[in-house]
Scaffold this motif. Structure first.
Motif, PDB file in Angstrom:
ATOM      1  N   ARG A   2      48.992  42.855  27.953  1.00 56.17           N
ATOM      2  CA  ARG A   2      49.912  42.041  27.842  1.00 56.17           C
ATOM      3  C   ARG A   2      49.490  40.929  27.931  1.00 56.17           C
ATOM      4  O   ARG A   2      50.366  39.693  26.948  1.00 56.17           O
ATOM      5  N   PHE A   3      50.151  40.977  29.350  1.00 58.41           N
ATOM      6  CA  PHE A   3      50.709  39.575  29.827  1.00 58.41           C
ATOM      7  C   PHE A   3      49.464  39.155  30.458  1.00 58.41           C
ATOM      8  O   PHE A   3      49.281  37.455  31.024  1.00 58.41           O
ATOM      9  N   GLY A   4      47.717  39.517  30.901  1.00 63.78           N
ATOM     10  CA  GLY A   4      46.795  38.643  30.840  1.00 63.78           C
ATOM     11  C   GLY A   4      46.861  38.613  32.570  1.00 63.78           C
ATOM     12  O   GLY A   4      47.473  39.124  33.579  1.00 63.78           O
ATOM     13  N   VAL A   5      45.896  38.791  33.181  1.00 67.03           N
ATOM     14  CA  VAL A   5      45.751  37.784  34.829  1.00 67.03           C
ATOM     15  C   VAL A   5      47.071  36.654  35.167  1.00 67.03           C
ATOM     16  O   VAL A   5      47.422  37.484  36.307  1.00 67.03           O
ATOM     17  N   PRO A   6      47.799  35.749  34.594  1.00 69.49           N
ATOM     18  CA  PRO A   6      49.107  35.139  35.187  1.00 69.49           C
ATOM     19  C   PRO A   6      49.911  36.267  35.227  1.00 69.49           C
ATOM     20  O   PRO A   6      50.543  35.705  36.394  1.00 69.49           O
ATOM     21  N   GLY A   7      50.052  37.026  34.048  1.00 68.40           N
ATOM     22  CA  GLY A   7      51.023  37.471  34.695  1.00 68.40           C
ATOM     23  C   GLY A   7      51.776  38.761  34.882  1.00 68.40           C
ATOM     24  O   GLY A   7      52.361  39.013  35.986  1.00 68.40           O
ATOM     25  N   VAL A   8      50.156  39.610  35.045  1.00 63.48           N
ATOM     26  CA  VAL A   8      50.045  40.668  36.006  1.00 63.48           C
ATOM     27  C   VAL A   8      50.357  39.847  37.734  1.00 63.48           C
ATOM     28  O   VAL A   8      50.911  40.314  38.199  1.00 63.48           O
ATOM     29  N   SER A   9      49.828  38.673  38.027  1.00 66.44           N
ATOM     30  CA  SER A   9      49.675  37.896  38.932  1.00 66.44           C
ATOM     31  C   SER A   9      51.111  37.522  39.330  1.00 66.44           C
ATOM     32  O   SER A   9      51.703  38.478  40.956  1.00 66.44           O
ATOM     33  N   LEU A  10      51.241  37.339  38.527  1.00 60.97           N
ATOM     34  CA  LEU A  10      53.159  36.618  38.921  1.00 60.97           C
ATOM     35  C   LEU A  10      54.027  38.426  38.655  1.00 60.97           C
ATOM     36  O   LEU A  10      55.135  37.592  39.901  1.00 60.97           O
ATOM     37  N   LEU A  11      54.321  38.386  38.125  1.00 58.42           N
ATOM     38  CA  LEU A  11      54.812  39.664  37.830  1.00 58.42           C
ATOM     39  C   LEU A  11      54.695  41.348  38.403  1.00 58.42           C
ATOM     40  O   LEU A  11      55.352  41.567  38.416  1.00 58.42           O
ATOM     41  N   GLY A  12      53.611  41.545  38.784  1.00 59.99           N
ATOM     42  CA  GLY A  12      53.376  42.825  38.915  1.00 59.99           C
ATOM     43  C   GLY A  12      53.476  42.489  40.638  1.00 59.99           C
ATOM     44  O   GLY A  12      54.012  44.172  40.919  1.00 59.99           O
ATOM     45  N   GLN A  13      53.966  42.359  41.449  1.00 61.07           N
ATOM     46  CA  GLN A  13      54.367  42.242  42.761  1.00 61.07           C
ATOM     47  C   GLN A  13      55.899  42.512  42.565  1.00 61.07           C
ATOM     48  O   GLN A  13      55.581  43.440  43.794  1.00 61.07           O
ATOM     49  N   SER A  14      56.579  43.086  41.975  1.00 59.77           N
ATOM     50  CA  SER A  14      57.277  43.675  42.006  1.00 59.77           C
ATOM     51  C   SER A  14      57.840  44.935  41.676  1.00 59.77           C
ATOM     52  O   SER A  14      58.385  45.619  41.821  1.00 59.77           O
TER      53      SER A  14
END
Length: 158
Positions: free
Chosen positions: A96-108
């Motif tokens: 859904r979010f790609g590498v940028p989205g998972v990288s920026l949001l995934g740490q939560s």
């Protein structure tokens, strides 16, 4: 308790205090964001605590991304196994979010080390994952470090 931690930290050689922050930043679930906070609260100057925590987190993420890339190459020919529910959830987030989205949001949700290695195992470019993870690790570390500085300043005023 904070004062005791700070006086203990001040009694250590400066490099040893920095090393403690580096190790804290390298630990999954502590990472750059809590490592920065730990360093600031312990009395390490924010200009040192924040970059050192970021460095610790970045190094472990790089090691795991490189390892995941190598493992993916070796395991590509093996029979696929049923992924866990966490892995399926992360895969949906990745799709859904790609590498940028998972990288920026995934740490939560999960440590950067785990999300980065998983994205590489999904077939994402190692260089894209590394680049976006470094951006994310830095942003989270700086944000939480500055929040810790602000909190310590407010506590000193009160």
């Amino acid at each position: 308790m904070v004062e005791q931690l700070q006086s203990f930290t001040e009694s250590l050689p400066e490099l040893l205090a920095w090393f403690g922050v580096l190790v804290a930043g390298a630990v999954p679930f502590v990472e750059s964001y809590f490592g920065s906070v730990i360093g600031v609260v312990a009395g390490v100057h924010p200009a040192a605590a924040i970059p050192v925590a970021i460095l610790g987190n970045a190094v472990t993420m790089l090691v795991l991304v490189m390892g995941a890339g190598a493992a993916r190459g070796r395991l590509a020919s093996d029979e696929p196994t049923e992924p866990s529910s966490r892995r399926r959830k992360l895969r949906r987030m990745f799709d859904r979010f790609g590498v940028p989205g998972v990288s920026l949001l995934g740490q939560s949700v999960l440590p950067s080390q785990i999300t980065a290695a998983a994205m590489v195992s999904f077939g994402a470019s190692r260089s894209a994952v590394i680049g976006w993870q470094l951006v994310s690790i830095t942003l989270w570390g700086v944000a939480f470090g500055l929040l810790a500085v602000t909190g310590m300043t407010v506590a000193d005023l009160g």
